[in-house]
Structure formats: C-alpha cells, structure tokens
Design a protein around this motif. Structure first.
Motif, PDB file in Angstrom:
ATOM      1  N   LYS A  49     -13.764   1.995  -1.925  1.00 36.66           N
ATOM      2  CA  LYS A  49     -13.083   2.137  -0.633  1.00 36.66           C
ATOM      3  C   LYS A  49     -11.581   1.953  -0.796  1.00 36.66           C
ATOM      4  O   LYS A  49     -10.780   2.728  -0.245  1.00 36.66           O
ATOM      5  CB  LYS A  49     -13.651   1.120   0.360  1.00 36.66           C
ATOM      6  N   GLN A  50     -11.178   0.949  -1.566  1.00 35.96           N
ATOM      7  CA  GLN A  50      -9.746   0.710  -1.759  1.00 35.96           C
ATOM      8  C   GLN A  50      -9.110   1.837  -2.572  1.00 35.96           C
ATOM      9  O   GLN A  50      -7.981   2.252  -2.293  1.00 35.96           O
ATOM     10  CB  GLN A  50      -9.512  -0.627  -2.457  1.00 35.96           C
TER      11      GLN A  50
ATOM     12  N   ARG B 233     -10.047   4.929  -2.625  1.00 38.60           N
ATOM     13  CA  ARG B 233      -9.932   6.098  -1.735  1.00 38.60           C
ATOM     14  C   ARG B 233      -8.758   5.916  -0.781  1.00 38.60           C
ATOM     15  O   ARG B 233      -7.994   6.854  -0.517  1.00 38.60           O
ATOM     16  CB  ARG B 233     -11.240   6.290  -0.970  1.00 38.60           C
ATOM     17  N   GLU B 234      -8.587   4.712  -0.245  1.00 37.96           N
ATOM     18  CA  GLU B 234      -7.479   4.444   0.668  1.00 37.96           C
ATOM     19  C   GLU B 234      -6.132   4.602  -0.031  1.00 37.96           C
ATOM     20  O   GLU B 234      -5.182   5.161   0.541  1.00 37.96           O
ATOM     21  CB  GLU B 234      -7.608   3.022   1.238  1.00 37.96           C
TER      22      GLU B 234
ATOM     23  N   ASN C  36      -8.402  11.446  -0.935  1.00 35.91           N
ATOM     24  CA  ASN C  36      -9.713  12.079  -1.120  1.00 35.91           C
ATOM     25  C   ASN C  36      -9.856  12.780  -2.465  1.00 35.91           C
ATOM     26  O   ASN C  36     -10.951  12.839  -3.019  1.00 35.91           O
ATOM     27  CB  ASN C  36      -9.970  13.075   0.018  1.00 35.91           C
TER      28      ASN C  36
ATOM     29  N   ASP D 258     -10.734  10.284  -4.987  1.00 34.86           N
ATOM     30  CA  ASP D 258     -12.121   9.884  -4.729  1.00 34.86           C
ATOM     31  C   ASP D 258     -13.093  10.923  -5.277  1.00 34.86           C
ATOM     32  O   ASP D 258     -14.121  10.573  -5.893  1.00 34.86           O
ATOM     33  CB  ASP D 258     -12.320   9.714  -3.218  1.00 34.86           C
TER      34      ASP D 258
ATOM     35  N   MET E 230       0.819  -1.218   0.000  1.00 36.04           N
ATOM     36  CA  MET E 230       0.000   0.000   0.000  1.00 36.04           C
ATOM     37  C   MET E 230       0.855   1.271   0.000  1.00 36.04           C
ATOM     38  O   MET E 230       0.394   2.326  -0.415  1.00 36.04           O
ATOM     39  CB  MET E 230      -0.935   0.004   1.208  1.00 36.04           C
TER      40      MET E 230
END
Length: 554
Positions: A529-530, A532-533, A537, A540, A504
């Motif tokens: 979700k992934q 965004r992680e 942001n 996203d 990551m």
C-alpha cells in the motif's frame, strides 16, 4: 552403458568412427565404458584415441578407426581417396600403439600408480574386409576389426584384450572408476540465482563504454548539460570527459555533492597515470580546501558557503582557476553553488562547463535549471545500460517516456511483503539469506528510504563516515546505506528497505534512486500500500510481476 561424451558430435569426417561406436554400443555389456576422441598430450607429443573401451573384469582397448577402403601394398598402407584414388596411410596399428602408450604413461602420472590392467591397441576398418589368414610382420590379425568382425565385435574384442594386451590383471571396476574422472574432465560451477551473471555485468560495462561516442560527437561544444535517466552511464561519461580534458593539458575540476560518489570519482581518477584534475570530489571539500571556514546548518551550505567562495574566487590567481568544470549528479547543486563555481573559471563567460544530471532524481529539491544552466546546450542520454530489463521495468515510470533499457533480461525482481516498521529487520535477514544462497557479501547493498540502518547509524554517531565510505569502496563486505547517499553508485544486488518516508512529496524520487542501484538482482522489502502511494500505479503494476520471496526458509 556409460558413454563419454553421452552424445558425441560426429562430424562428416568421423562417420567411420560413428559406425564402430554404434556397433560397440549395441554389442558390448552394459558395464562397459566407451569414450570417443580421447585427446592425450604427454610431454610434447599429442595423440588421439578414436575409441577407448574400458571393460570391467577384462581390460582396456584403444581403437584407431580408418574409413574408406584400406589396403596394404609392399609394406605401405593406403586408404581410398585422393587424386589417384588412394593415398598413403600411416600404419594404423603403430598409430594406435603410440596413443595407447601415451595414455598409459599420462594416467600413471595423474594417478600416481602404474596401470597394470590388460591394455591392447587395435585398428578397425568398418568398410574394408580382411582375410582371417592375413599376416604382416608386427601386425597380428587379432588386433584388427574388419567389417565382418564388427557385425558382432564383443567376443573378438575380449579375446584381443586377453591374448594380445599388455598388463597382468583384468581391469578392476574400482580402478576404472578412478580413471574415468581423468577422461571426463568435469568442470562444475555453482548453480542457482547467485551464479552466472558476470557476463551480464560485463555487457553493461561494454554498453556504457560505447557512450563515448556522445563525447566525440559533442567535442566542439564548450558548455553541455547531459541529461538522462538512471543507469545511462552519466558518471562514466563525466569521468571520461575529465580524462580527455586533462590529456589536452587543461586545468579541470571534477565535482559532485555526495561523499560516496566523491570517493568513487577520486578512485577512478587515481588509476590514471598522469594528467589528473586539479580537484576531484565533493564541492564542499573543494571550498574548504581554499580556506573557507567550516560551518553547520542548511543556511551555511545554501547561503554562507557559496557567498564566501564567491568572495574568495575574485582573488584566485589565474593558475588556480579552472579551464573547465565538470559536475556529476548536477541536479544536486543549488544555483548559488553554480554561481560560485563559475567565478572559479578562468573566464566565467566562456570557459567550459559540463553538467551530468537526471532531472527526475532531484531528491534534495535544490536547483532551478532555467536559472543555473540556461547557457548550456542540452544533450539527452536515453539508454539505460546499468540494469537488467526486469530491474529497469520497476523504475521506468520515473525515468521518462524516452527511457530505453538495453541490458539483458536478467533475474526476476524479488518482493518481500512487510510493514514499514519491520522493513529494516526483514531486509537484514534478506542479506543473510542471499549470502546463504551463494551471493558474495561484497555484491550486496542494503539501502533504506527513511531512517539509517543500525550499522550505518553506528558510523554516523561515531563520526567515522569517511571510514564508512572507504569500506564501501574497498568492496570487501556488504554495505548498509541510505538512498540519498547512494546516488551515482551501484552494486550487483540491492535490497531496498522501504521503511517509510520523511516527506511523501519526495518519496517517488527516493524510490527512483533506490530501485535503480542494482545491476543484477533487486529485492524490494516493504508494504504494498505504501509503495503504491509513493510510486504510483505503474510501480505497483511492475512489482505485481515480481517474484514473491521470503528470507525465511520453511
């Protein structure tokens, strides 16, 4: 009533034609077809029919229109205007006759059958009056429409076709329908998202070529670090710089890290007629070409291989040393590689070095700029030229504050929601759906962020990666790859399969590479979700404006 064209663009010189057109449109039956300014080229002769009338059940009329006041004196036709108040005029009926005959002959050639329908040639004078008793040899009064005739022209026109027109039969509706495509000349193009974007990519290429001004402005600097965001034309600049140096008679090495990019650089160089680099391609291949033995493992590439090159470089004859080295995607090079390459220069302290790089695409985490390139002057390349603005918006947060998209607005980015485990299968279905929608298969690349696509894996397991990249550069089919291997490359359409991340900490860099490879259409497949992680942001927010899409038609 059918009109060709539906709304003619009458110029100021064609107001008389507009006057006749308007009254015919009002007075003739609805099944009549009117055509304006029919151009006819038959053999070398060029003709124009001002107004052509096709009247089912009656026949055809070609009408030559003359504005102003029209007169005839001693066999010569005149029209008002000119220095003396009038100017000579070509016989309007003879002019109409020539155009009508040319159209008949041309249609016969095009349709493969003679035109036997009644066909009359006529002249119309919307601002002039003619006595009904007027006579002139070869000019029957019935073939003229004056300003009074044009008040209600339909019956006059019918009688002229039936009594004065050549041909033996009325115009059949079915035969008229065969004629119309030759008059309309419709040129259709495929419609939909898959078409009409070639001009956008030509603009991108044009903008990229304008980057040559950077090379001209910095030509007196022998060591430069060109740094900029994705799509700023750095690879094009690297190739162009190599070309300029080679034309100056210098011994040049053009390097990169990835095999795919190395083949691209070699392909570009192969188009030059002469004065090519002494070496073009992967740094690893260059080392092997000098006789350094092949090895495996990260320690070999990071430590042993550059050490062996250092030793070998000390013994290189002057003729095999470089006057200049150029490295594309230079952020992929470790400091030890740079040290070894410098020793392959004729003068390690002064010979030319040009590095083209994106500090934010350090997906391998291999290098330290302060240590490796501290003696190079930094030139910033901020404009994004490869991508449309909507694509560039997705990775703008990765590219830095000075990043400036210059392309066209382009298509909406498409977003396909699914789990990371499903991403590769869903992305594969996206390939099929896009091809069904009209995209050519060789426009499409599917890139993964974690594991290889099965097609990519087959090449890897069969040890045919060279063939794999040859197929990509042949540009004959869709391509399945990984973001790490696609740095510096591009395709019109990229389907980014976000199937997870091995690390990551490197996820943002991998997303940056993958999002920035598409020129025209970007499809992002994965879990919100992934994404965004991994991307933050701002990514996203950018993807929230994308078009929700599914490859599965309901």
């Amino acid at each position: 009533m059918r009109l060709i064209p539906p709304n003619p663009d009458f110029t100021e010189d064609q107001l008389a034609e507009k006057a006749v057109w308007d009254v015919l449109k009002l007075d003739l039956p609805d099944d009549v077809v009117l055509a304006h300014s029919v151009q006819v080229r038959h053999g070398r002769a060029e003709h124009e029919i001002d107004i052509l009338v096709l009247w089912p059940g009656v026949g055809i009329a070609a009408i030559e229109v003359k504005g102003g006041l029209v007169t005839s004196e001693s066999g010569q036709w005149f029209q008002s205007g000119g220095l003396d108040g009038k100017r000579k005029l070509q016989d309007p009926l003879a002019q109409s006759q020539g155009s009508a005959h040319a159209l008949k002959d041309w249609l016969a050639d095009q349709m493969g059958s003679l035109l036997t329908s009644r066909f009359v040639y006529m002249a119309a004078f919307p601002y002039s009056a003619m006595s009904q008793e007027w006579v002139k040899s070869g000019n029957p009064r019935a073939l003229f429409l004056d300003q009074n005739d044009l008040k209600h022209p339909a019956e006059k026109l019918r009688r002229a076709i039936e009594s004065e027109g050549g041909g033996t039969v009325p115009l059949a509706t079915r035969f008229m329908e065969r004629i119309l495509p030759h008059l309309e000349g419709n040129l259709d193009q495929p419609t939909g998202a898959a078409t009409g974007h070639e001009q956008d990519e030509i603009l991108q290429d044009h903008l990229t070529e304008r980057q040559a001004v950077l090379l001209s402005a910095t030509r007196s600097l022998p060591r430069i670090r060109f740094t900029g965001g994705a799509g700023s034309g750095k690879t094009w600049l690297a190739v162009q710089k190599a070309h300029e140096l080679c034309k100056d008679g210098k011994n040049v090495g053009l390097f990169c890290y990835n095999k795919g990019l190395g083949m691209h650089l070699a392909s570009q160089v192969s188009k030059w007629r002469s004065a090519k680099p002494a070496f073009t391609g992967e740094f690893h291949e260059y080392v092997l070409s000098l006789g350094v033995p092949e090895g495996k493992g990260q320690d070999y590439f990071d430590v042993e291989m550059p050490r062996l090159l250092q030793e070998l470089a000390a013994e290189l004859p002057d003729g095999e040393r470089f006057d200049a080295i150029i490295v594309d995607e230079a952020q992929d090079f470790m400091p030890s590689w740079w040290d070894a390459l410098r020793n392959c220069l004729k003068d390690p302290e002064k010979s030319e070095i040009y590095a083209f790089m994106d500090d934010r695409q350090d997906v391998y985490k291999r290098w330290d700029s302060a240590k490796a390139l501290q003696d190079l002057t930094t030139i910033h390349v901020d404009d994004n030229l490869r991508n449309t603005k909507k694509i560039a918006e997705t990775f703008k947060s990765f590219a830095g504050d000075k990043f400036t998209p210059r392309g066209s607005t382009g298509l909406d980015v498409r977003r396909v929601e699914c789990s990371p485990e499903e991403a590769i299968d869903v992305a594969s279905d996206c390939v099929d759906a896009l091809i069904s929608d009209g995209w050519a298969n060789n426009q499409i690349a599917l890139l993964t962020t974690n594991t290889r696509h099965p097609i990519h894996q087959d090449f890897f397991e069969s040890d045919t990666i060279d063939e794999y990249w040859r197929e990509f550069h042949a540009n004959e089919a869709e391509f399945y790859g990984h973001v790490l291997g696609f740095k510096g490359l591009e395709r019109s359409v990229v389907i980014l399969s976000v199937d997870g991340f091995r690390d990551m900490e490197r996820a943002a860099e991998r997303l940056y590479v993958g999002l920035s490879r598409a020129r025209t259409l970007l499809v992002v497949v994965g879990d919100s979700k992934q994404l965004r992680e991994a991307g933050g942001n701002q990514l996203d927010l950018a993807l929230s404006r994308a078009q929700a899409w599914s490859p599965y038609k309901s």
